[in-house]
Design a protein around this motif. Structure first.
Motif, PDB file in Angstrom:
ATOM      1  N   PRO A  43       0.420   3.259  -6.783  1.00 23.52           N
ATOM      2  CA  PRO A  43       1.131   2.711  -5.619  1.00 23.52           C
ATOM      3  C   PRO A  43       1.797   3.835  -4.820  1.00 23.52           C
ATOM      4  CG  PRO A  43       1.667   1.466  -7.580  1.00 23.52           C
ATOM      5  CD  PRO A  43       0.897   2.666  -8.035  1.00 23.52           C
ATOM      6  N   THR A  44       1.954   3.612  -3.534  1.00 26.85           N
ATOM      7  CA  THR A  44       2.481   4.632  -2.629  1.00 26.85           C
ATOM      8  C   THR A  44       3.835   5.175  -3.094  1.00 26.85           C
ATOM      9  OG1 THR A  44       1.259   3.660  -0.804  1.00 26.85           O
ATOM     10  CG2 THR A  44       3.131   5.056  -0.221  1.00 26.85           C
ATOM     11  N   THR A  45       4.697   4.307  -3.585  1.00 25.78           N
ATOM     12  CA  THR A  45       6.038   4.743  -3.988  1.00 25.78           C
ATOM     13  C   THR A  45       6.013   5.641  -5.227  1.00 25.78           C
ATOM     14  OG1 THR A  45       6.253   2.659  -5.186  1.00 25.78           O
ATOM     15  CG2 THR A  45       7.283   2.785  -3.017  1.00 25.78           C
ATOM     16  N   ALA A  46       4.961   5.514  -6.034  1.00 29.49           N
ATOM     17  CA  ALA A  46       4.886   6.301  -7.265  1.00 29.49           C
ATOM     18  C   ALA A  46       4.307   7.691  -7.026  1.00 29.49           C
ATOM     19  CB  ALA A  46       4.032   5.575  -8.305  1.00 29.49           C
ATOM     20  N   GLU A  79       8.118   5.014   6.389  1.00 31.34           N
ATOM     21  CA  GLU A  79       9.126   5.708   5.594  1.00 31.34           C
ATOM     22  C   GLU A  79      10.438   5.873   6.354  1.00 31.34           C
ATOM     23  OE1 GLU A  79       7.346   9.303   4.066  1.00 31.34           O
ATOM     24  OE2 GLU A  79       5.815   8.200   2.966  1.00 31.34           O
ATOM     25  N   GLY A  80      10.510   5.301   7.554  1.00 33.28           N
ATOM     26  CA  GLY A  80      11.762   5.258   8.287  1.00 33.28           C
ATOM     27  C   GLY A  80      12.028   6.434   9.203  1.00 33.28           C
ATOM     28  N   LYS A  81      11.039   7.296   9.391  1.00 33.66           N
ATOM     29  CA  LYS A  81      11.246   8.443  10.275  1.00 33.66           C
ATOM     30  C   LYS A  81      11.216   7.996  11.735  1.00 33.66           C
ATOM     31  CE  LYS A  81      10.079  12.945   9.743  1.00 33.66           C
ATOM     32  NZ  LYS A  81      11.338  13.477   9.252  1.00 33.66           N
ATOM     33  N   GLU A  82      12.139   8.508  12.549  1.00 37.24           N
ATOM     34  CA  GLU A  82      12.178   8.119  13.957  1.00 37.24           C
ATOM     35  C   GLU A  82      11.563   9.175  14.859  1.00 37.24           C
ATOM     36  OE1 GLU A  82      16.118   6.898  15.010  1.00 37.24           O
ATOM     37  OE2 GLU A  82      16.017   5.116  13.723  1.00 37.24           O
ATOM     38  N   THR A  83      11.635  10.430  14.409  1.00 37.89           N
ATOM     39  CA  THR A  83      11.157  11.547  15.213  1.00 37.89           C
ATOM     40  C   THR A  83      10.324  12.481  14.338  1.00 37.89           C
ATOM     41  OG1 THR A  83      13.253  11.440  16.380  1.00 37.89           O
ATOM     42  CG2 THR A  83      11.929  13.383  16.745  1.00 37.89           C
ATOM     43  N   VAL A  84       9.269  13.041  14.901  1.00 39.54           N
ATOM     44  CA  VAL A  84       8.528  14.084  14.185  1.00 39.54           C
ATOM     45  C   VAL A  84       8.288  15.255  15.114  1.00 39.54           C
ATOM     46  CG1 VAL A  84       7.268  12.672  12.507  1.00 39.54           C
ATOM     47  CG2 VAL A  84       6.332  13.008  14.801  1.00 39.54           C
ATOM     48  N   SER A  85       8.252  16.449  14.540  1.00 44.52           N
ATOM     49  CA  SER A  85       7.888  17.638  15.317  1.00 44.52           C
ATOM     50  C   SER A  85       6.413  17.923  15.087  1.00 44.52           C
ATOM     51  CB  SER A  85       8.722  18.830  14.876  1.00 44.52           C
ATOM     52  OG  SER A  85       8.401  19.186  13.550  1.00 44.52           O
ATOM     53  N   LEU A 130      -2.570   9.410  13.971  1.00 43.09           N
ATOM     54  CA  LEU A 130      -2.160   8.008  13.942  1.00 43.09           C
ATOM     55  C   LEU A 130      -1.877   7.553  12.515  1.00 43.09           C
ATOM     56  CD1 LEU A 130      -1.651   5.522  15.608  1.00 43.09           C
ATOM     57  CD2 LEU A 130      -4.089   4.994  15.532  1.00 43.09           C
ATOM     58  N   GLN A 131      -2.732   7.966  11.602  1.00 47.53           N
ATOM     59  CA  GLN A 131      -2.525   7.563  10.222  1.00 47.53           C
ATOM     60  C   GLN A 131      -1.213   8.075   9.651  1.00 47.53           C
ATOM     61  OE1 GLN A 131      -4.285   9.570   7.102  1.00 47.53           O
ATOM     62  NE2 GLN A 131      -4.379   7.819   5.715  1.00 47.53           N
ATOM     63  N   VAL A 132      -0.941   9.361   9.822  1.00 51.54           N
ATOM     64  CA  VAL A 132       0.289   9.896   9.229  1.00 51.54           C
ATOM     65  C   VAL A 132       1.522   9.379   9.971  1.00 51.54           C
ATOM     66  CG1 VAL A 132      -0.892  11.934   8.339  1.00 51.54           C
ATOM     67  CG2 VAL A 132       0.377  12.087  10.469  1.00 51.54           C
ATOM     68  N   LEU A 133       1.394   9.149  11.274  1.00 51.72           N
ATOM     69  CA  LEU A 133       2.527   8.595  12.027  1.00 51.72           C
ATOM     70  C   LEU A 133       2.848   7.186  11.545  1.00 51.72           C
ATOM     71  CD1 LEU A 133       1.557   9.876  15.570  1.00 51.72           C
ATOM     72  CD2 LEU A 133       3.663  10.453  14.346  1.00 51.72           C
ATOM     73  N   THR A 134       1.805   6.423  11.270  1.00 54.29           N
ATOM     74  CA  THR A 134       2.004   5.057  10.773  1.00 54.29           C
ATOM     75  C   THR A 134       2.761   5.078   9.454  1.00 54.29           C
ATOM     76  OG1 THR A 134      -0.071   4.417  11.819  1.00 54.29           O
ATOM     77  CG2 THR A 134       0.804   2.924  10.150  1.00 54.29           C
ATOM     78  N   SER A 165      -3.259   7.194  -2.353  1.00 52.07           N
ATOM     79  CA  SER A 165      -2.157   6.376  -1.842  1.00 52.07           C
ATOM     80  C   SER A 165      -1.909   6.760  -0.392  1.00 52.07           C
ATOM     81  CB  SER A 165      -0.890   6.601  -2.657  1.00 52.07           C
ATOM     82  OG  SER A 165      -0.174   7.719  -2.159  1.00 52.07           O
ATOM     83  N   GLU A 166      -1.002   6.031   0.244  1.00 54.00           N
ATOM     84  CA  GLU A 166      -0.707   6.341   1.641  1.00 54.00           C
ATOM     85  C   GLU A 166       0.428   7.343   1.800  1.00 54.00           C
ATOM     86  OE1 GLU A 166      -1.147   2.920   4.492  1.00 54.00           O
ATOM     87  OE2 GLU A 166      -0.675   1.864   2.628  1.00 54.00           O
ATOM     88  N   ALA A 167       1.065   7.716   0.691  1.00 53.42           N
ATOM     89  CA  ALA A 167       2.233   8.594   0.754  1.00 53.42           C
ATOM     90  C   ALA A 167       1.918   9.937   1.416  1.00 53.42           C
ATOM     91  CB  ALA A 167       2.770   8.834  -0.654  1.00 53.42           C
ATOM     92  N   LEU A 168       2.881  10.451   2.173  1.00 52.11           N
ATOM     93  CA  LEU A 168       2.757  11.774   2.769  1.00 52.11           C
ATOM     94  C   LEU A 168       3.348  12.777   1.787  1.00 52.11           C
ATOM     95  CD1 LEU A 168       4.049  10.788   6.318  1.00 52.11           C
ATOM     96  CD2 LEU A 168       1.680  11.102   5.626  1.00 52.11           C
ATOM     97  N   LEU A 169       2.519  13.341   0.950  1.00 51.12           N
ATOM     98  CA  LEU A 169       3.010  14.163  -0.153  1.00 51.12           C
ATOM     99  C   LEU A 169       3.481  15.537   0.294  1.00 51.12           C
ATOM    100  CD1 LEU A 169       0.354  13.328  -2.893  1.00 51.12           C
ATOM    101  CD2 LEU A 169       2.574  12.261  -2.491  1.00 51.12           C
TER     102      LEU A 169
END
Lengths: 217, 217
Positions: B164-167, A37-43, A28-32, B187-191
DNA sequence: TAGATTGTTAATCGATTAACAATC
DNA sequence: TAGATTGTTAATCGATTAACAATC
């Protein structure tokens, strides 16, 4: 736990196992964030890279509750988020009280991490009289004397402790007394609470020790 | 992983399983705090209450490496701490670079949580030129331009990201390039990083969702 | 000695994974 | 159709737990 509750619409278990619940919260966290980040679909493969959970395990976890994916395409981010929220029963709003208006308290109050998942900081407390009445984010800092009344008025189930280690146990005692059920402890104190109360102690050093071990070996 | 490394003094496995390593790190954390609080002895039962790990499992985990306890008494806190440190190979000092001198960065810099386990913050960076040169704790805030040189000079293996997440992603790219092996991401970024680099993303909301689920059910 | 707690066994349960047919 | 990815099976592996003798 009554017999009448056993039947569920999807035929799944009455209560999730610890592991499944932990992993679903992680998804849930990474999907949020992916949604942000604008992703519509994930595998399942992408989810695996972000969560470090094996992709087969992810598909397995999800397929226990329905067929959420499209073969050849993946999962729709939006709909997967709402499905998992439904499974974890965290679709609603939950009120948090934050204790400690120091650096950590301010960092938490200004962060999205809790807000993104329906947790709203509805009260901030500090033991220092000089801080009481000042503004942190949209909240005015309250005196700890108001704890009991605030917990009742604002329907607070979760308390987040961003206080010095020595202040944590006395505060935890008051919180238990006021009816708080979940304590999120950012101090180092080893809190003692009755069995019906859940304490989660944040421990970044533990994660670091763990990561370091696998780097060193 | 060479054949010559297989033999260990205690006959234990060459490398800990993920679960065992995670639990040992957890034991180490609460033991460190118990020591601070003046405790000399702990039972597996007490450790169980603090870590939420079953007491049999704790005894089992420990007995795999030696007979550390005294029947009828428990474990000596001091000696157990050093034993686990030895097992986790984290007896030494490790240098950390902290990125971000905001509220969170300051909270981390002034906390004992990392210091207690031999992690020393040897450099603090911030992208804001106004913050560069100011003091945070005992460190002077550096410009991010100095990253590469500092990582080399100070022998930095771990970077903690309180930005910040964007950085976060651009910074992670630079860190990978400079040779950092472990990134602790607040941060919340998916690195996205190469496979030889470990990213750990802090996720308090995940733990909260999880606790809440078991409260609600 | 009596009480407490470890170390260890044996049995069970759930997590993990590879593999692949189904199907978008 | 061709390629990709899900849903699911089957087999394995490790985690978990109760129970208890050993012993401090």
């Amino acid at each position: 736990m009554s017999v009448g509750d056993v039947t569920t619409t999807n035929g799944g278990p009455e209560r999730l196992s610890l592991g499944v619940a932990a992993r679903l919260a992680r998804y849930l966290q990474v999907l949020t964030q992916a949604k942000k980040e604008g992703k519509e679909t994930v595998s399942s493969q992408e989810l695996s890279e972000w969560t470090h959970v094996n992709s087969t395990q992810i598909r397995r976890d999800l397929s226990g509750f329905g067929k959420f994916g499209k073969r050849g395409v993946g999962y729709n981010v939006d709909s997967l988020v709402s499905q998992i929220r439904k499974i974890l029963r965290t679709a609603g709003q939950h009120n948090i009280a934050l204790f400690g208006a120091g650096h950590l308290g301010k960092a938490i109050a200004s962060s999205d991490i809790f807000a993104d998942h329906g947790f709203r900081v509805v009260a901030i407390f500090d033991a220092n009289p000089k801080k009481v009445g000042t503004k942190v984010g949209q909240q005015t800092v309250r005196a700890v004397d108001d704890l009991r009344q605030t917990v009742l008025d604002e329907d607070i189930v979760v308390a987040v402790l961003a206080v010095p280690t020595t202040a944590a146990q006395p505060l935890a005692d008051e919180l238990v007394d006021a009816g708080v059920k979940i304590i999120f402890n950012y101090s180092e104190a080893l809190l003692q609470v009755p069995p019906e109360v859940t304490v989660h102690t944040s421990s970044p050093a533990v994660d670091l020790l763990y990561a370091l071990y696998f780097y060193l070996t």
